[in-house]
Design an enzyme around this catalytic site. Structure first.
Site, PDB file in Angstrom:
ATOM      1  N   LYS A 135     -20.016 -23.516-129.721  1.00 29.34           N
ATOM      2  CA  LYS A 135     -21.387 -23.960-129.448  1.00 29.34           C
ATOM      3  C   LYS A 135     -21.416 -24.559-128.040  1.00 29.34           C
ATOM      4  O   LYS A 135     -20.995 -25.691-127.820  1.00 29.34           O
ATOM      5  CB  LYS A 135     -21.843 -25.024-130.457  1.00 29.34           C
ATOM      6  CG  LYS A 135     -23.356 -25.207-130.429  1.00 29.34           C
ATOM      7  CD  LYS A 135     -23.821 -26.546-130.918  1.00 29.34           C
ATOM      8  CE  LYS A 135     -23.693 -27.616-129.907  1.00 29.34           C
ATOM      9  NZ  LYS A 135     -24.406 -27.405-128.629  1.00 29.34           N
ATOM     10  N   SER A 176     -18.882 -35.858-123.798  1.00 28.37           N
ATOM     11  CA  SER A 176     -18.882 -37.299-123.485  1.00 28.37           C
ATOM     12  C   SER A 176     -18.157 -38.097-124.567  1.00 28.37           C
ATOM     13  O   SER A 176     -18.080 -37.668-125.731  1.00 28.37           O
ATOM     14  CB  SER A 176     -20.329 -37.778-123.386  1.00 28.37           C
ATOM     15  OG  SER A 176     -20.951 -37.642-124.649  1.00 28.37           O
ATOM     16  N   GLU A 213     -19.228 -40.682-126.087  1.00 27.12           N
ATOM     17  CA  GLU A 213     -20.170 -41.087-127.139  1.00 27.12           C
ATOM     18  C   GLU A 213     -20.287 -39.981-128.192  1.00 27.12           C
ATOM     19  O   GLU A 213     -20.165 -40.228-129.393  1.00 27.12           O
ATOM     20  CB  GLU A 213     -21.569 -41.364-126.543  1.00 27.12           C
ATOM     21  CG  GLU A 213     -21.623 -42.525-125.566  1.00 27.12           C
ATOM     22  CD  GLU A 213     -20.942 -42.238-124.214  1.00 27.12           C
ATOM     23  OE1 GLU A 213     -20.903 -41.066-123.799  1.00 27.12           O
ATOM     24  OE2 GLU A 213     -20.429 -43.202-123.601  1.00 27.12           O
ATOM     25  N   GLY A 253     -18.229 -37.508-128.537  1.00 29.08           N
ATOM     26  CA  GLY A 253     -16.870 -37.281-129.050  1.00 29.08           C
ATOM     27  C   GLY A 253     -16.599 -38.123-130.280  1.00 29.08           C
ATOM     28  O   GLY A 253     -15.996 -37.660-131.251  1.00 29.08           O
ATOM     29  N   GLU A 291     -11.675 -33.603-125.448  1.00 30.09           N
ATOM     30  CA  GLU A 291     -11.564 -33.609-123.980  1.00 30.09           C
ATOM     31  C   GLU A 291     -12.802 -34.325-123.472  1.00 30.09           C
ATOM     32  O   GLU A 291     -13.889 -33.750-123.431  1.00 30.09           O
ATOM     33  CB  GLU A 291     -11.529 -32.168-123.430  1.00 30.09           C
ATOM     34  CG  GLU A 291     -10.316 -31.349-123.821  1.00 30.09           C
ATOM     35  CD  GLU A 291      -9.070 -31.700-123.017  1.00 30.09           C
ATOM     36  OE1 GLU A 291      -9.108 -32.645-122.209  1.00 30.09           O
ATOM     37  OE2 GLU A 291      -8.057 -31.016-123.221  1.00 30.09           O
ATOM     38  N   CYS A 316     -15.422 -33.936-115.036  1.00 27.65           N
ATOM     39  CA  CYS A 316     -14.739 -34.967-115.829  1.00 27.65           C
ATOM     40  C   CYS A 316     -13.659 -35.658-115.010  1.00 27.65           C
ATOM     41  O   CYS A 316     -13.356 -36.817-115.233  1.00 27.65           O
ATOM     42  CB  CYS A 316     -14.169 -34.350-117.099  1.00 27.65           C
ATOM     43  SG  CYS A 316     -13.105 -32.949-116.798  1.00 27.65           S
ATOM     44  N   GLU A 370     -18.755 -44.052-116.836  1.00 28.69           N
ATOM     45  CA  GLU A 370     -18.827 -42.739-116.191  1.00 28.69           C
ATOM     46  C   GLU A 370     -20.256 -42.495-115.708  1.00 28.69           C
ATOM     47  O   GLU A 370     -21.209 -42.590-116.489  1.00 28.69           O
ATOM     48  CB  GLU A 370     -18.417 -41.649-117.186  1.00 28.69           C
ATOM     49  CG  GLU A 370     -18.258 -40.291-116.529  1.00 28.69           C
ATOM     50  CD  GLU A 370     -17.833 -39.205-117.512  1.00 28.69           C
ATOM     51  OE1 GLU A 370     -18.344 -39.191-118.644  1.00 28.69           O
ATOM     52  OE2 GLU A 370     -16.990 -38.372-117.136  1.00 28.69           O
TER      53      GLU A 370
HETATM   54  P1  NAD Z   1     -22.352 -34.321-124.497  1.00 25.31           P
HETATM   55  O1  NAD Z   1     -21.334 -35.131-125.214  1.00 25.31           O
HETATM   56  O2  NAD Z   1     -23.717 -34.834-124.409  1.00 25.31           O
HETATM   57  O3  NAD Z   1     -22.473 -32.866-125.158  1.00 25.31           O
HETATM   58  C1  NAD Z   1     -21.354 -32.032-125.309  1.00 25.31           C
HETATM   59  C2  NAD Z   1     -21.624 -31.052-126.416  1.00 25.31           C
HETATM   60  O4  NAD Z   1     -21.730 -31.754-127.653  1.00 25.31           O
HETATM   61  C3  NAD Z   1     -22.906 -30.230-126.276  1.00 25.31           C
HETATM   62  O5  NAD Z   1     -22.637 -28.895-126.652  1.00 25.31           O
HETATM   63  C4  NAD Z   1     -23.837 -30.883-127.275  1.00 25.31           C
HETATM   64  O6  NAD Z   1     -24.832 -30.020-127.787  1.00 25.31           O
HETATM   65  C5  NAD Z   1     -22.846 -31.241-128.369  1.00 25.31           C
HETATM   66  N1  NAD Z   1     -23.309 -32.259-129.320  1.00 25.31           N
HETATM   67  C6  NAD Z   1     -24.193 -33.260-129.099  1.00 25.31           C
HETATM   68  N2  NAD Z   1     -24.360 -33.979-130.240  1.00 25.31           N
HETATM   69  C7  NAD Z   1     -23.563 -33.419-131.176  1.00 25.31           C
HETATM   70  C8  NAD Z   1     -23.310 -33.691-132.538  1.00 25.31           C
HETATM   71  N3  NAD Z   1     -23.913 -34.695-133.195  1.00 25.31           N
HETATM   72  N4  NAD Z   1     -22.444 -32.901-133.210  1.00 25.31           N
HETATM   73  C9  NAD Z   1     -21.834 -31.872-132.591  1.00 25.31           C
HETATM   74  N5  NAD Z   1     -22.033 -31.553-131.290  1.00 25.31           N
HETATM   75  C10 NAD Z   1     -22.889 -32.329-130.587  1.00 25.31           C
HETATM   76  O7  NAD Z   1     -21.718 -34.041-123.054  1.00 25.31           O
HETATM   77  P2  NAD Z   1     -22.435 -33.383-121.814  1.00 25.31           P
HETATM   78  O8  NAD Z   1     -23.433 -34.362-121.295  1.00 25.31           O
HETATM   79  O9  NAD Z   1     -22.848 -32.000-122.172  1.00 25.31           O
HETATM   80  O10 NAD Z   1     -21.215 -33.245-120.774  1.00 25.31           O
HETATM   81  C11 NAD Z   1     -20.794 -34.257-119.925  1.00 25.31           C
HETATM   82  C12 NAD Z   1     -19.574 -34.948-120.487  1.00 25.31           C
HETATM   83  O11 NAD Z   1     -18.537 -34.017-120.727  1.00 25.31           O
HETATM   84  C13 NAD Z   1     -18.979 -35.959-119.513  1.00 25.31           C
HETATM   85  O12 NAD Z   1     -18.632 -37.129-120.204  1.00 25.31           O
HETATM   86  C14 NAD Z   1     -17.745 -35.257-118.996  1.00 25.31           C
HETATM   87  O13 NAD Z   1     -16.754 -36.117-118.497  1.00 25.31           O
HETATM   88  C15 NAD Z   1     -17.310 -34.518-120.214  1.00 25.31           C
HETATM   89  N6  NAD Z   1     -16.393 -33.419-119.865  1.00 25.31           N
HETATM   90  C16 NAD Z   1     -15.066 -33.534-120.183  1.00 25.31           C
HETATM   91  C17 NAD Z   1     -14.177 -32.536-119.827  1.00 25.31           C
HETATM   92  C18 NAD Z   1     -12.697 -32.651-120.143  1.00 25.31           C
HETATM   93  O14 NAD Z   1     -12.033 -31.636-120.147  1.00 25.31           O
HETATM   94  N7  NAD Z   1     -12.167 -33.837-120.376  1.00 25.31           N
HETATM   95  C19 NAD Z   1     -14.643 -31.393-119.177  1.00 25.31           C
HETATM   96  C20 NAD Z   1     -15.986 -31.301-118.878  1.00 25.31           C
HETATM   97  C21 NAD Z   1     -16.866 -32.323-119.236  1.00 25.31           C
END
Ligand code: NAD
Length: 501
Positions: free
Chosen positions: A188, A242, A244, A246, A263, A297, A393
Site C-alpha cells: 500500500k 513516520s 507516529e 509506525g 523504517e 528520512c 523531524e
Molecule cells: P506516514 O507515516 O504518514 O505514512 C506512511 C504510510 O502509512 C502511508 O502509506 C499511509 O497511508 C500509511 N498509514 C497511515 N495511517 C495508517 C494506519 N493507521 N495503518 C496503516 N497504514 C497507515 O508517513 P509519510 O508522511 O508518508 O512519510 C514521511 C515519513 O516517512 C517521515 O517520517 C520519513 O522519515 C519516513 N521515511 C522513512 C524512511 C526509512 O527508510 N527510514 C524512508 C522514507 C521515509
C-alpha cells in the site's frame, strides 16, 4: 485539461494506465469503493486526479490473491525467479522516462532525482534477482551426530506500507527482496503518491511476474492498510513512514502476533570538525538537507559545527542555498522542487515559525517561486540541542546549525535525540573519523560523505527510527525464516524418552 494534466495523462497512457489511480489486484486494475482521494500537483496546487479509497474489501482480495500466487511462485526454481526479476529490471529501465515524469508530477520531486531513483529501482530488481538462486541454509555439526541442516524459507505473504517521499524507490526497495525470497506481496503506497507503484507492478506483470503475486492497494491506512495488517494470509508487516504511524502499525501487527519491520524517521547529525575540507563539508551539508527539499528520512537536519569554523560554514551554506535552482519539478534544471503536499507544507512552515518563537535566528534563501508548496532552504541558528525544532523531524529543507567545542561534546549532541537512523562526520583525522563513527548511534554513517546508499548495503535504524533492516543480505533474512531439519543416520535410531543428546 491543463497542460500538466495532459502530460500526466500521456505518461500514464505510455505506462498502460488510465488517468486515475486504480488498485492492481490479481493482475486486474480495479476501483475501490471508499472515500474520494485527490491527487494534487504540488507545483501548481491544481488537482491532477481523483480516485476512491481501496477500502477493506479490496485489501482482503489482495491478500487472498497474493496467497494463491505465492504457492506457485515458490515452486519455481530460484534461477527462474531470478530471470523474471532481471526482466523486470530491464522493463523499468526501458520505461524510465514515463515513470520518472509521473513521479515528478505527483510527488513534486525534480525530474533528475526521479530518473536516478527509477534507475535505482532497476538495480534493486537486478541485485535481488541475482540472489534468488543463492538463498540457502547451512549444515550445523551438532554433537549428537545427526545431520542437522537449515533452510531459509519464505514467510508467505508480506504486507508493505510506503510513504510519499520516494514512492517508486521505496516500492522497489521492498518488493524486490520479498519476491526474490519467494514471498507474495500486498503493498500500500501512500494515498498521495500511489501511481508509480502501480505502474511498476503492472510493467513487471507484462514481462513475466505472475499476476497476483504482487498486489497494490491504492488507498488509506486506517481502512485498506489496517484490513491488510489483520488479514490471516499476511505473515509480516514492513512499514516505511513516520514514527507516529509506525507506532499504530506496529501495535496492530503485535495484536495479530505478526512481526514488523519499521523504517521510520530521523534527526541525523552532520558533524563538521575544524580540520575538515570546509568546501566539501558545505557541499555535503547542502546535499544532506536541501536535496529533495529535505524530504528524506536520512536528511542531515542537525549540522553540528566546531565553534572555530561555525560562522564560516554557516556563511558558506547561506551563500550556497541562494545558488540552488528551485522550480518546476519537470524542468531539467530544477534542483529542488516544492514540498510534496499541502499538509507537509503546513507542518514545515509551522516548525519554522515555532523555532523563531523559541529564539532561532532564521537565515532563509531570498526568493522562492511564486506558486507551489515551496519552503525556502533555511538555516536555524541560535537553538540548542533540546529545542523542539532540533528534536523533532521537520522533513523539509530546514537545518539547525549548532556549535560544539570538543569531540566528546559532538558525539553527545549527535546522540542527544530519540532517533538513530543516520549521521556523518567531516574531518581530516582518520582516527577521529573512526571514533565518531563507532560512537554515534546510527544505522548508516558516512565519513566525508553524505547520502551514499546502495541496495547491497544494509539500511535501518533504532529507537524512534525503527527496527529491522532493509537492503543487502539483511533484507534476505527479514523476508525468510530458518527451518532446522534433523536427520538421524545412525544404524539404530537414537531415541530417548526426552532429549536426544
Ligand atoms: P506516514 O507515516 O504518514 O505514512 C506512511 C504510510 O502509512 C502511508 O502509506 C499511509 O497511508 C500509511 N498509514 C497511515 N495511517 C495508517 C494506519 N493507521 N495503518 C496503516 N497504514 C497507515 O508517513 P509519510 O508522511 O508518508 O512519510 C514521511 C515519513 O516517512 C517521515 O517520517 C520519513 O522519515 C519516513 N521515511 C522513512 C524512511 C526509512 O527508510 N527510514 C524512508 C522514507 C521515509
Amino acid at each position: 485539461m491543463t497542460a500538466r494534466t495532459d502530460v500526466f495523462a500521456a505518461q500514464m497512457a505510455a505506462l498502460g494506465l488510465g488517468t486515475r489511480p486504480q488498485s492492481l489486484i490479481n493482475g486486474e486494475l480495479v476501483d475501490g469503493t471508499g472515500d474520494a482521494i485527490t491527487l494534487i500537483d504540488p507545483y501548481t496546487e491544481q488537482n491532477l486526479s481523483q480516485y476512491p479509497d481501496a477500502g477493506a474489501a479490496l485489501a482482503k482480495e489482495a491478500c487472498l490473491a497474493a496467497q494463491a500466487a505465492q504457492v506457485e511462485w515458490v515452486t519455481m526454481s530460484g534461477a527462474a525467479r531470478g530471470q523474471v526479476m532481471q526482466e523486470i529490471a530491464r522493463a523499468v529501465l526501458a520505461n524510465a522516462e514515463p515513470l520518472a515524469t509521473v513521479e515528478a508530477l505527483v510527488a513534486g520531486k525534480p525530474i533528475r532525482d526521479c530518473r536516478v531513483e527509477v534507475t535505482k529501482v532497476a538495480e534493486m530488481f537486478a541485485y535481488y534477482g541475482g540472489w534468488a538462486d543463492k538463498i540457502h541454509g547451512e549444515v550445523i555439526p551438532v554433537p549428537s551426530g545427526h545431520l542437522n541442516y537449515t533452510k531459509r524459507e519464505p514467510l508467505g505473504v508480506v504486507f508493505q506500507i510506503t510513504p510519499w517521499n520516494a514512492p517508486i524507490f521505496t516500492g522497489g526497495w521492498q518488493i524486490a527482496p520479498a519476491i526474490a525470497t519467494g514471498n507474495g506481496v500486498v503493498i500500500k503506497p501512500s494515498e498521495l503518491t500511489p501511481v508509480t507503484t502501480v505502474a511498476l507492478v503492472y510493467l513487471a506483470e507484462q514481462v513475466g511476474l505472475p499476476k497476483g503475486l504482487v498486489n497494490v492497494l491504492c488507498g488509506l491506512g486506517p481502512t485498506a492498510g489496517q484490513a491488510a495488517i489483520e488479514h490471516q494470509a499476511v505473515r509480516k508487516v514492513i512499514f516505511v513512514g513516520s514514527p507516529e504511524t509506525g507506532r499504530v502499525v506496529a501495535t496492530a501487527a503485535a495484536k495479530a502476533l505478526k512481526p514488523a519491520v519499521l523504517e521510520l524517521g530521523g534527526k541525523s547529525a552532520n558533524i563538521v570538525f575544524d580540520d575538515a575540507n570546509l568546501k566539501h563539508a558545505c557541499l555535503g551539508a547542502q546535499a544532506a538537507i536541501f536535496s529533495g527539499a529535505g524530504q528524506s528520512c536520512v536528511a542531515g537536519s542537525r549540522l553540528l559545527v566546531q565553534r572555530s569554523v561555525h560562522a564560516e560554514l554557516v556563511e558558506m551554506l547561506t551563500n550556497g542555498m541562494n545558488e540552488i535552482k528551485l522550480g518546476d519539478p519537470l524542468d531539467e534544471a530544477t534542483e529542488v522542487g516544492p514540498i510534496s503536499n499541502a499538509s507537509q507544507f503546513a507542518h514545515v512552515s509551522d516548525m519554522v515559525a515555532r523555532a523563531m518563537s523559541d529564539g532561532a535566528s532564521v537565515l532563509s534563501r531570498d526568493t522562492t517561486p511564486d506558486k507551489g508548496f515551496f519552503v525556502p532552504p533555511t538555516i536555524l541558528n541560535g537553538l540548542s540541542n533540546i529545542d523542539h525544532a532540533v528534536q523533532t523531524e521537520i522533513f523539509g529543507p530546514v537545518v539547525a546549525a549548532i556549535p560544539f567545542d570538543t569531540e566528546e561534546e559532538a558525539i553527545a549532541l549527535a546522540n542527544g535525540t530519540d532517533f538513530g537512523l543516520a549521521g556523518a562526520v567531516w574531518t581530516a583525522d582518520v582516527g577521529r573519523a573512526h571514533r565518531v563513527a563507532d560512537q554515534v548511534r546510527a544505522g548508516t554513517f558516512w565519513i566525508n560523505s553524505y547520502k551514499a546508499i546502495h541496495v547491497s548495503s544494509p539500511f535501518g535504524g533504532s529507537l524512534n527510527s525503527g527496527f529491522g533492516r532493509s537492503s543487502g543480505t539483511d533484507a534476505l533474512m527479514e523476508y525468510t525464516s530458518a527451518k532446522s531439519v534433523w536427520l538421524d543416520s545412525a544404524p539404530t535410531p537414537r531415541i530417548a524418552f526426552g532429549y536426544v543428546s
